[in-house]
Write a protein that holds these residues in place. Sequence first.
Motif, PDB file in Angstrom:
ATOM      1  N   GLU A   1     -13.047   2.366  -8.487  1.00 11.59           N
ATOM      2  CA  GLU A   1     -12.986   0.861  -8.881  1.00 11.59           C
ATOM      3  C   GLU A   1     -12.056   0.114  -7.994  1.00 11.59           C
ATOM      4  O   GLU A   1     -10.980   0.490  -7.638  1.00 11.59           O
ATOM      5  CB  GLU A   1     -12.722   0.706 -10.071  1.00 11.59           C
ATOM      6  CG  GLU A   1     -12.525  -0.631 -10.820  1.00 11.59           C
ATOM      7  CD  GLU A   1     -12.157  -0.962 -12.135  1.00 11.59           C
ATOM      8  OE1 GLU A   1     -12.144  -2.005 -12.803  1.00 11.59           O
ATOM      9  OE2 GLU A   1     -11.605   0.109 -12.667  1.00 11.59           O
ATOM     10  N   THR A   2     -12.359  -1.052  -7.764  1.00  7.79           N
ATOM     11  CA  THR A   2     -11.431  -2.028  -6.878  1.00  7.79           C
ATOM     12  C   THR A   2     -11.357  -3.177  -8.033  1.00  7.79           C
ATOM     13  O   THR A   2     -12.137  -3.749  -8.777  1.00  7.79           O
ATOM     14  CB  THR A   2     -12.150  -2.681  -5.795  1.00  7.79           C
ATOM     15  OG1 THR A   2     -13.336  -3.276  -5.807  1.00  7.79           O
ATOM     16  CG2 THR A   2     -12.335  -1.617  -4.668  1.00  7.79           C
TER      17      THR A   2
ATOM     18  N   GLN B   1      -9.237   9.103   0.491  1.00 11.39           N
ATOM     19  CA  GLN B   1     -10.643   8.351   0.135  1.00 11.39           C
ATOM     20  C   GLN B   1     -11.560   9.072   1.143  1.00 11.39           C
ATOM     21  O   GLN B   1     -11.391   9.090   2.405  1.00 11.39           O
ATOM     22  CB  GLN B   1     -10.521   6.917   0.466  1.00 11.39           C
ATOM     23  CG  GLN B   1     -11.764   6.418   0.056  1.00 11.39           C
ATOM     24  CD  GLN B   1     -11.611   4.783   0.298  1.00 11.39           C
ATOM     25  OE1 GLN B   1     -10.885   3.981  -0.508  1.00 11.39           O
ATOM     26  NE2 GLN B   1     -12.047   4.418   1.537  1.00 11.39           N
TER      27      GLN B   1
ATOM     28  N   ARG C   1      -9.819  -7.097  -8.002  1.00 10.55           N
ATOM     29  CA  ARG C   1      -9.361  -7.958  -7.042  1.00 10.55           C
ATOM     30  C   ARG C   1      -8.749  -9.045  -7.883  1.00 10.55           C
ATOM     31  O   ARG C   1      -7.893 -10.051  -7.035  1.00 10.55           O
ATOM     32  CB  ARG C   1     -10.632  -8.903  -6.465  1.00 10.55           C
ATOM     33  CG  ARG C   1     -11.317  -7.865  -5.494  1.00 10.55           C
ATOM     34  CD  ARG C   1     -12.411  -8.530  -4.624  1.00 10.55           C
ATOM     35  NE  ARG C   1     -13.172  -7.655  -3.838  1.00 10.55           N
ATOM     36  CZ  ARG C   1     -13.856  -6.836  -4.352  1.00 10.55           C
ATOM     37  NH1 ARG C   1     -14.495  -6.349  -5.297  1.00 10.55           N
ATOM     38  NH2 ARG C   1     -14.367  -5.848  -3.171  1.00 10.55           N
TER      39      ARG C   1
ATOM     40  N   ASN D   1      -2.748  -2.991  -4.631  1.00 12.57           N
ATOM     41  CA  ASN D   1      -3.332  -3.947  -4.110  1.00 12.57           C
ATOM     42  C   ASN D   1      -4.853  -3.856  -4.777  1.00 12.57           C
ATOM     43  O   ASN D   1      -4.842  -3.729  -6.006  1.00 12.57           O
ATOM     44  CB  ASN D   1      -3.515  -3.301  -2.653  1.00 12.57           C
ATOM     45  CG  ASN D   1      -3.752  -1.954  -2.553  1.00 12.57           C
ATOM     46  OD1 ASN D   1      -4.393  -1.194  -3.439  1.00 12.57           O
ATOM     47  ND2 ASN D   1      -3.117  -1.123  -1.530  1.00 12.57           N
ATOM     48  N   ASP D   2      -6.022  -3.926  -4.029  1.00  7.71           N
ATOM     49  CA  ASP D   2      -7.288  -4.076  -4.682  1.00  7.71           C
ATOM     50  C   ASP D   2      -7.520  -2.753  -5.364  1.00  7.71           C
ATOM     51  O   ASP D   2      -8.682  -2.549  -6.132  1.00  7.71           O
ATOM     52  CB  ASP D   2      -8.386  -4.736  -3.856  1.00  7.71           C
ATOM     53  CG  ASP D   2      -8.047  -5.870  -3.531  1.00  7.71           C
ATOM     54  OD1 ASP D   2      -7.384  -6.542  -4.218  1.00  7.71           O
ATOM     55  OD2 ASP D   2      -8.881  -6.416  -2.809  1.00  7.71           O
ATOM     56  N   ASP D   3      -7.288  -1.497  -4.659  1.00 10.52           N
ATOM     57  CA  ASP D   3      -7.616  -0.247  -5.201  1.00 10.52           C
ATOM     58  C   ASP D   3      -6.937  -0.054  -6.604  1.00 10.52           C
ATOM     59  O   ASP D   3      -6.007  -0.205  -6.890  1.00 10.52           O
ATOM     60  CB  ASP D   3      -6.755   0.889  -4.439  1.00 10.52           C
ATOM     61  CG  ASP D   3      -7.417   1.205  -3.251  1.00 10.52           C
ATOM     62  OD1 ASP D   3      -8.236   0.619  -2.761  1.00 10.52           O
ATOM     63  OD2 ASP D   3      -6.688   1.727  -2.160  1.00 10.52           O
ATOM     64  N   HIS D   4      -7.991   0.538  -7.536  1.00  5.73           N
ATOM     65  CA  HIS D   4      -7.495   0.893  -8.952  1.00  5.73           C
ATOM     66  C   HIS D   4      -6.005   1.294  -9.231  1.00  5.73           C
ATOM     67  O   HIS D   4      -5.619   0.759  -9.922  1.00  5.73           O
ATOM     68  CB  HIS D   4      -8.450   1.626  -9.546  1.00  5.73           C
ATOM     69  CG  HIS D   4      -8.394   2.155 -11.054  1.00  5.73           C
ATOM     70  ND1 HIS D   4      -7.654   3.160 -11.431  1.00  5.73           N
ATOM     71  CD2 HIS D   4      -8.720   1.424 -12.111  1.00  5.73           C
ATOM     72  CE1 HIS D   4      -7.461   3.223 -12.755  1.00  5.73           C
ATOM     73  NE2 HIS D   4      -8.154   2.119 -13.181  1.00  5.73           N
TER      74      HIS D   4
ATOM     75  N   GLU E   1       0.929  -1.177  -0.001  1.00  5.51           N
ATOM     76  CA  GLU E   1       0.039  -0.147   0.050  1.00  5.51           C
ATOM     77  C   GLU E   1       0.943   1.214   0.099  1.00  5.51           C
ATOM     78  O   GLU E   1       1.942   1.023   0.287  1.00  5.51           O
ATOM     79  CB  GLU E   1      -0.940  -0.102   1.170  1.00  5.51           C
ATOM     80  CG  GLU E   1      -0.136   0.165   2.539  1.00  5.51           C
ATOM     81  CD  GLU E   1      -1.226   0.067   3.744  1.00  5.51           C
ATOM     82  OE1 GLU E   1      -2.033   1.042   4.024  1.00  5.51           O
ATOM     83  OE2 GLU E   1      -1.365  -0.880   4.443  1.00  5.51           O
TER      84      GLU E   1
ATOM     85  N   ARG F   1      -1.644  -0.084  -9.729  1.00  4.47           N
ATOM     86  CA  ARG F   1      -2.031  -0.716  -8.376  1.00  4.47           C
ATOM     87  C   ARG F   1      -1.106  -1.546  -7.721  1.00  4.47           C
ATOM     88  O   ARG F   1      -0.483  -2.250  -8.529  1.00  4.47           O
ATOM     89  CB  ARG F   1      -3.320  -1.440  -8.584  1.00  4.47           C
ATOM     90  CG  ARG F   1      -3.486  -2.721  -9.510  1.00  4.47           C
ATOM     91  CD  ARG F   1      -4.902  -3.250  -9.798  1.00  4.47           C
ATOM     92  NE  ARG F   1      -4.798  -4.566 -10.401  1.00  4.47           N
ATOM     93  CZ  ARG F   1      -4.538  -4.883 -11.600  1.00  4.47           C
ATOM     94  NH1 ARG F   1      -4.543  -3.674 -12.450  1.00  4.47           N
ATOM     95  NH2 ARG F   1      -4.230  -5.978 -12.112  1.00  4.47           N
TER      96      ARG F   1
END
Length: 295
Positions: free
Chosen positions: A254-255, A201, A257, A179-182, A12, A177
Amino acid sequence: MPGHQNVGAVSEIGYVSMRTRDLSESIANAVDVFGLHETASDGRKAFITAQNKHHELVYTQADEDAIDHIGLVVSSAGELDAVRAKVDRGGYRVVSEQPIEDHIEQGFAFVGPEGYTWQLYTEKLDYCMRKRGSLTPDRLGHVNIKSRNAPAMRDFLTEVFDFRVSDAIGIDNFFMRCNDDHHGIAIFSSSDLGLHHHAWQAGNVMDLGRLGDRLARRGARLAWGPVRHGAGDNIAVYFIEPNGAVIEYYCDMETIRDKERPARVWDPEDLYWINQWDGQVPAGILDFGVVPVER
């Protein structure tokens, strides 16, 4: 974890450390306008956060407005060592074998392409119940940096930190990216270098509206927004902080995965990628930012 092989992956975006010619004004903007919290200060340096960490933003009094370094979190000492091995193989200059920032126990710092300094570190977090205020962001989400060679910067982030491209705007702009964050880092091709913006955020779109209201009551204005981007799909507002960097406040991003999801590629002439609603971008908004410190 048995059988786990460390690959040197960043987990992150940890924090942004900037130099400012007016520390008190920078603190006041972060706390009074943006709703962040000051966790420590000695009159020369201030540590600021949203909710769950000791710091996500650091300001240091200086004779220049600049981006000092960007802090990136790795999940374990093994991942830290794996990143360090790639840094050594790449021949990048390590400027500290220990953290260059206070309140970090384990890490190292080095200078990467185009003079940007990166602090890699592990982080221990205690459980914290979020206590949202009327404006307080949830967390630091991403940064946007300018690059004179965006494809090379993309390759660096991929090879050394294990970032993946989520969206590519032609061949010169990338949203990446970890991680899952766009995106945790976006790269914009530019003749100038610097941190363009740091982004936080929000809980929902009403928080973005409340920021606009707060600025208006202080006689200030948003620099852009609200806007819904195409790359990332987030709704965002932007304003200029005292040191010349841009702050983004966003929600509804957007995430992703699936780590292996292929990048979306946009025609740079189709401005839907930057503004779904009307395709407009304020003149001069991309010219702001703070240059990287020379080390």
